[in-house]
Design an enzyme around this catalytic site. Sequence first.
Site: not given
Lengths: 192, 427, 313
Positions: C54-55, C82, C104, C132
């Site tokens: 969503r963000t 990773k 993020r 945030h």
Amino acid sequence: MSSPASPEPVSPTPPSGGVFVPRTRVLDAGDVQRAVWRMAHEISERNRGTADVVLVGLASGGVAFAARLADALDDIDGTRPPTGTLDVAFHRDDIGLRSVMPHGVTDLPVEITDRVVVLVDDVLFTGRTVRAALDALNDHGRPRAVQLAVMVDRGHRELPIRPDFVGKNLPTRRDELVRVGGDGVEVGEMSA
Amino acid sequence: MSEVLLLRGGVVVDRSGERRADVVVRDGVVAAVGPDVATGVAGTELDCSGAYVMPGFVDLFSGVGEPADPSVETIESATRAAALAGCTAVLVGVDPSAPLDSPAALHHLRALAAGASCAVVPSAALTMGAAGERLVPMAQLADLGVRVFGDPGGVADPTVLRRAMAYAADLGVVVALDPVDPVLAGGGHLHEGPWSSLLGIAGIPAEAEELGVGRALALALRTGVRLHLRRLSTAASLGMVAAARRAGLDLTAEVTAAHALFVDADCAAFDPAFKLEPPLRPAADRDAVAAALRSGVVDALVSGHMPASAVAKNVPFAEAAFGAATLPWYSATVFSPVECPPARAVALLAEGPARIADLTDRQGGPVVAGRPANLTVFDPEAVWAAGPETAVSRTATTPFAGRTLRGRARHTLLDGTAVVICSEAQR
Amino acid sequence: MRHLLGVRGLDRDDLVHLLDLTASFRAVNARPIPKVPALQGRTVATLFFEDSTRTRLSFETAAKRLSADTLSFSVGTSSVKKGESLRDTARTVEAMGVDAIVLRHSASGAPHRLAGWVDAAVVNAGDGWHEHPTQALLDAFTLRERFGTLDGLRVAIVGDIAHSRVARSNVWALHTLGAEVTLVAPRTLLPPDTSAWPVRVTDDLDDVLRTVDVVYLLRMQFERQGAPLVPSLAEYVERFGLTRERAERLGPSTVVMHPGPMNQGVEIAPEVADDPRCLVLDQVANGVSVRMAVLFRLLGAGPLQNAGGGGDV
């Protein structure tokens, strides 16, 4: 993005802070009013009345001027043409070079597609604001034609833009500033 | 060595006090100390004007990387940095990745230490692999010369700790403990307090150290072991040490230079150069550490040198390894900003640590004829910049970066050989 | 303003500036063609080490509406390798030619470190428990739209404050804009030391509800790293949940907010989520406008000047 032909480092947009110091009043209130009347007549003549005309004042300097033209056209033709405002901050070509803050809102009360949009601004200088305005208008529709009305044309064009209706042609130096108000037009400079 | 060194124009400082004196060094020992002893003697002159001639410092806590990770630090680079700090001996074996727990490991370390710029004194783990379960062969290692035993990071199980202390008490060796409760401290990255709250990072509460200190003191009292508390950082811990001493406990304590200088607020920019073990504490604790250095509650100032590679530090704060380089800058701290008088500085940097690690036959002074010439000439007014320009360690990350220091070792003599001359390493 | 790493440290003028810009972009978003050429030729990369579709989409939409190009890297699509360090990943991304990186990450302070490793502008889209900022900005914007001003507004932030970056950013944003903030939580869910924070702290939600203008609910995660933070979920709901009964006691002009996604039945009763006083949908709707304002402010604004008066371009 200044024009390669311009050697001066001074930017056309006035620096922040400081106070406008007028040196010469080139037009007084009466001169401005007469110019408004004349331009309104020219707009009406050119467009054979104002049936399809929409006046769009460029924020922020053109907004009051557009309202005065609308009033004058109301007196001349008996109807007040729809009048809107356009903020071009997000269409400018100098974003990233200087801080750009929107001056006002964009508010177009009618559809502009197939109508004649008369862009209205107080001062025409490099022409970049008008270019941005043409770009911004595209987001709202496809006018049949776009015409340009300015109270003062001070020269120093950097783009192939010319006004259709001019209140006064006023040659200036690049580093001077022109202020248009209800009480007239002044040329001056910014004090530090 | 038949080389003759003349230390001229300095002020000799050791446990007997300060005196204006020259020192003649011959064949690895101090040949003479006195106002005129260098007159007419042929030898290499080392200018000591404006400086103190002190016993060489003994750093009780030097992480050296080797043999676990020589890319981070080698004995050669670490001892070079220590010599530049004025050290003539470093106690190694504190790296968590390479606990020394067998005679073979001891021999390997001694082989690696040949040619180092300081005496490399091994300390061994308390338990095999520092796993906190089985005791190391303490008597065997003590016979081979190890006097200090301790697991990096402490011993979690009090039963094991008590057993280790009892066994060590019989042998008369020192148990050097990181007094921290690992459960309470686990998962934290900086001091639990206003800054950990603001930055949103799990904290290590002060109670973790205080619980560890309390437990260690209680066990030491019953077993009678010689206890040395490592890297204390809180006012409360220092208060407990003072009280235990008054009650007659055979107890010594150290603090690191960083904990006398920096505070938790230094982590505000998320710079892992300030992620240290134990964590940097608030100003009140930092001030208590400095006061304890001056007052004598603390016996030794250590470097706490625990270099971490760029890979381990160039990451977000919570992912970074603990520790940073503090050699060669740590010793300046005792002069500025802690402002200890010279006699106290000698006690904290040389004499106290030598006594704790049973090195007094070769280290810690006094500066008198017949003693091994392990000396440092320390200029308390020399101003220099800490950071990459004066870094000697292989790793760059240090909380001292960008600081201007006052106090610098000018010359360091290891067994009569100048390993540092005019603040430049010779090895 | 080179980066947006957090709200703490921004002054009132900075925040008002951003809110005003948001209003302009909200107007743009209301048009048939919600797009301006302002950031044409610029590239914005989203680098998401924590999943949040969503963000991330909100940021990408914002970039596209400014006519910027977007590059998207997220651990969910395994384009973030990773084992490759944040620093190496970021420098690789930057080498592709980006003007801004929206990050993020689960570690507090990651964007601050990133800002030291790259030349691009860095936008914090959420770092660990720390901040945030765009969430706080869209919350502030939503409140300004609703109440006209935040001065004197009484806001209660309820829930797991200790582990909430949304709570921290909101504390700073709301306080700087003149609101009065109360934190409502059990001690186990409060940060260890908030004595220097400009907030009131209480564990009595019912007392607070009597005089509050805004109830800001945080998402309640029952377990963290295997350890429960409260004795039971039922006890949490009973003490701190906005139940239907509590909602009935709220004033008519009191509003309810939540950063989403909501745990219906935990911090908020399902019926309350549908109440017209719940501004969650407004919050979400304002997200794109706020992020357009932030990207424009960082990439569009040069040296700060007051564009006004006199001659025109």
